[in-house]
Motif scaffolding. Structure first.
Motif, PDB file in Angstrom:
ATOM      1  N   ILE A 155       2.723   6.190  -2.783  1.00 33.23           N
ATOM      2  CA  ILE A 155       3.835   7.029  -3.246  1.00 33.23           C
ATOM      3  C   ILE A 155       3.825   7.127  -4.767  1.00 33.23           C
ATOM      4  N   GLU A 156       3.659   5.997  -5.431  1.00 30.25           N
ATOM      5  CA  GLU A 156       3.637   5.986  -6.891  1.00 30.25           C
ATOM      6  C   GLU A 156       2.494   6.809  -7.467  1.00 30.25           C
ATOM      7  N   SER A 157       1.365   6.813  -6.793  1.00 28.69           N
ATOM      8  CA  SER A 157       0.204   7.554  -7.294  1.00 28.69           C
ATOM      9  C   SER A 157       0.196   8.994  -6.791  1.00 28.69           C
ATOM     10  N   GLU A 158       1.293   9.418  -6.160  1.00 30.21           N
ATOM     11  CA  GLU A 158       1.517  10.791  -5.715  1.00 30.21           C
ATOM     12  C   GLU A 158       0.489  11.284  -4.688  1.00 30.21           C
ATOM     13  N   ALA A 159       0.097  10.412  -3.789  1.00 28.02           N
ATOM     14  CA  ALA A 159      -0.847  10.788  -2.732  1.00 28.02           C
ATOM     15  C   ALA A 159      -0.334  11.998  -1.967  1.00 28.02           C
ATOM     16  N   GLY A 160      -1.185  12.988  -1.783  1.00 30.82           N
ATOM     17  CA  GLY A 160      -0.827  14.190  -1.045  1.00 30.82           C
ATOM     18  C   GLY A 160      -0.107  15.234  -1.870  1.00 30.82           C
ATOM     19  N   ASN A 161       0.269  14.912  -3.090  1.00 30.22           N
ATOM     20  CA  ASN A 161       0.990  15.864  -3.935  1.00 30.22           C
ATOM     21  C   ASN A 161       0.174  16.363  -5.119  1.00 30.22           C
ATOM     22  N   ILE A 162      -0.959  15.716  -5.392  1.00 29.14           N
ATOM     23  CA  ILE A 162      -1.817  16.122  -6.506  1.00 29.14           C
ATOM     24  C   ILE A 162      -3.251  16.212  -6.011  1.00 29.14           C
ATOM     25  N   ASP A 163      -4.142  16.764  -6.834  1.00 27.84           N
ATOM     26  CA  ASP A 163      -5.528  16.894  -6.387  1.00 27.84           C
ATOM     27  C   ASP A 163      -6.193  15.521  -6.278  1.00 27.84           C
ATOM     28  N   GLN A 164      -7.287  15.468  -5.538  1.00 30.00           N
ATOM     29  CA  GLN A 164      -7.933  14.201  -5.205  1.00 30.00           C
ATOM     30  C   GLN A 164      -8.388  13.436  -6.446  1.00 30.00           C
ATOM     31  N   GLU A 165      -8.964  14.115  -7.419  1.00 30.22           N
ATOM     32  CA  GLU A 165      -9.455  13.426  -8.618  1.00 30.22           C
ATOM     33  C   GLU A 165      -8.303  12.768  -9.385  1.00 30.22           C
ATOM     34  N   ALA A 166      -7.191  13.482  -9.556  1.00 28.74           N
ATOM     35  CA  ALA A 166      -6.031  12.923 -10.252  1.00 28.74           C
ATOM     36  C   ALA A 166      -5.440  11.753  -9.460  1.00 28.74           C
ATOM     37  N   PHE A 167      -5.380  11.899  -8.141  1.00 26.48           N
ATOM     38  CA  PHE A 167      -4.865  10.815  -7.308  1.00 26.48           C
ATOM     39  C   PHE A 167      -5.719   9.562  -7.448  1.00 26.48           C
ATOM     40  N   LEU A 168      -7.043   9.715  -7.313  1.00 24.54           N
ATOM     41  CA  LEU A 168      -7.926   8.548  -7.353  1.00 24.54           C
ATOM     42  C   LEU A 168      -7.870   7.837  -8.704  1.00 24.54           C
ATOM     43  N   SER A 169      -7.846   8.584  -9.802  1.00 22.58           N
ATOM     44  CA  SER A 169      -7.786   7.925 -11.111  1.00 22.58           C
ATOM     45  C   SER A 169      -6.437   7.233 -11.300  1.00 22.58           C
ATOM     46  N   GLY A 170      -5.356   7.871 -10.851  1.00 21.08           N
ATOM     47  CA  GLY A 170      -4.037   7.245 -10.947  1.00 21.08           C
ATOM     48  C   GLY A 170      -3.910   6.020 -10.066  1.00 21.08           C
ATOM     49  N   LEU A 221       0.819  -1.209   0.000  1.00 23.67           N
ATOM     50  CA  LEU A 221       0.000   0.000   0.000  1.00 23.67           C
ATOM     51  C   LEU A 221       0.854   1.259   0.000  1.00 23.67           C
ATOM     52  N   GLU A 222       1.863   1.308   0.848  1.00 21.76           N
ATOM     53  CA  GLU A 222       2.716   2.497   0.920  1.00 21.76           C
ATOM     54  C   GLU A 222       3.337   2.793  -0.446  1.00 21.76           C
ATOM     55  N   GLU A 223       3.821   1.762  -1.131  1.00 19.18           N
ATOM     56  CA  GLU A 223       4.406   1.943  -2.460  1.00 19.18           C
ATOM     57  C   GLU A 223       3.379   2.468  -3.453  1.00 19.18           C
ATOM     58  N   LEU A 224       2.160   1.929  -3.407  1.00 15.65           N
ATOM     59  CA  LEU A 224       1.095   2.394  -4.303  1.00 15.65           C
ATOM     60  C   LEU A 224       0.765   3.864  -4.055  1.00 15.65           C
ATOM     61  N   LEU A 283      -6.381   4.065  -9.000  1.00 16.15           N
ATOM     62  CA  LEU A 283      -7.201   2.997  -9.576  1.00 16.15           C
ATOM     63  C   LEU A 283      -6.494   2.354 -10.763  1.00 16.15           C
ATOM     64  N   ALA A 284      -5.866   3.165 -11.614  1.00 17.54           N
ATOM     65  CA  ALA A 284      -5.144   2.621 -12.768  1.00 17.54           C
ATOM     66  C   ALA A 284      -3.996   1.718 -12.312  1.00 17.54           C
ATOM     67  N   LEU A 285      -3.250   2.137 -11.292  1.00 19.41           N
ATOM     68  CA  LEU A 285      -2.153   1.312 -10.776  1.00 19.41           C
ATOM     69  C   LEU A 285      -2.652  -0.005 -10.200  1.00 19.41           C
ATOM     70  N   VAL A 286      -3.736   0.063  -9.434  1.00 23.24           N
ATOM     71  CA  VAL A 286      -4.296  -1.154  -8.824  1.00 23.24           C
ATOM     72  C   VAL A 286      -4.775  -2.112  -9.911  1.00 23.24           C
ATOM     73  N   GLU A 287      -5.480  -1.580 -10.915  1.00 26.54           N
ATOM     74  CA  GLU A 287      -5.975  -2.448 -11.989  1.00 26.54           C
ATOM     75  C   GLU A 287      -4.814  -3.035 -12.798  1.00 26.54           C
ATOM     76  N   GLU A 288      -3.763  -2.265 -13.000  1.00 27.80           N
ATOM     77  CA  GLU A 288      -2.589  -2.744 -13.735  1.00 27.80           C
ATOM     78  C   GLU A 288      -1.920  -3.903 -12.997  1.00 27.80           C
ATOM     79  N   ARG A 289      -1.822  -3.785 -11.679  1.00 34.89           N
ATOM     80  CA  ARG A 289      -1.129  -4.812 -10.891  1.00 34.89           C
ATOM     81  C   ARG A 289      -1.999  -6.000 -10.524  1.00 34.89           C
ATOM     82  N   TYR A 290      -3.277  -5.745 -10.224  1.00 38.47           N
ATOM     83  CA  TYR A 290      -4.120  -6.803  -9.654  1.00 38.47           C
ATOM     84  C   TYR A 290      -5.344  -7.144 -10.492  1.00 38.47           C
TER      85      TYR A 290
END
Length: 97
Positions: free
Chosen positions: A66-81, A61-64, A83-90
């Motif tokens: 960081i990779e999805s830039e949690a806390g550094n981008i707006d909420q909508e961009a974070f959530l879409s990124g 989770l921590e890696e996901l 979700l894309a990472l989770v779907e790509e991996r799992y």
């Protein structure tokens, strides 16, 4: 007389942001190793937030986050990124009907 401890009297809950007495807070160590205290600072949770924690494993989770830039981008961009990472991996989550 014993020297005073250098602990803060109040701490901020990392979940809800409330100020709580240190004695009423629970230590939180994102690495899961609260017993190794050398050169470590802790974050804190108030009792209600601590009791509401999910106790499920959080491997990767921590890696996901960081990779999805949690806390550094707006909420909508974070959530879409995220979700894309989770779907790509799992794979995609299928709704049960």
């Amino acid at each position: 007389m014993w020297p005073s401890r250098s602990r803060t009297e109040t701490v901020t809950c990392l979940s809800c942001g409330e100020q709580v007495a240190r004695s009423a807070a629970r230590e939180y160590d994102k690495h899961g190793d609260r017993w190794d205290r050398e050169d470590k600072t802790f974050e804190y949770l108030c009792t209600p937030c601590h009791e509401a924690l999910c106790r499920q494993p959080r491997d990767e989770l921590e890696e996901l986050l960081i990779e999805s830039e949690a806390g550094n981008i707006d909420q909508e961009a974070f959530l879409s990124g995220y979700l894309a990472l989770v779907e790509e991996r799992y794979g995609t989550l299928e709704e049960e009907s």
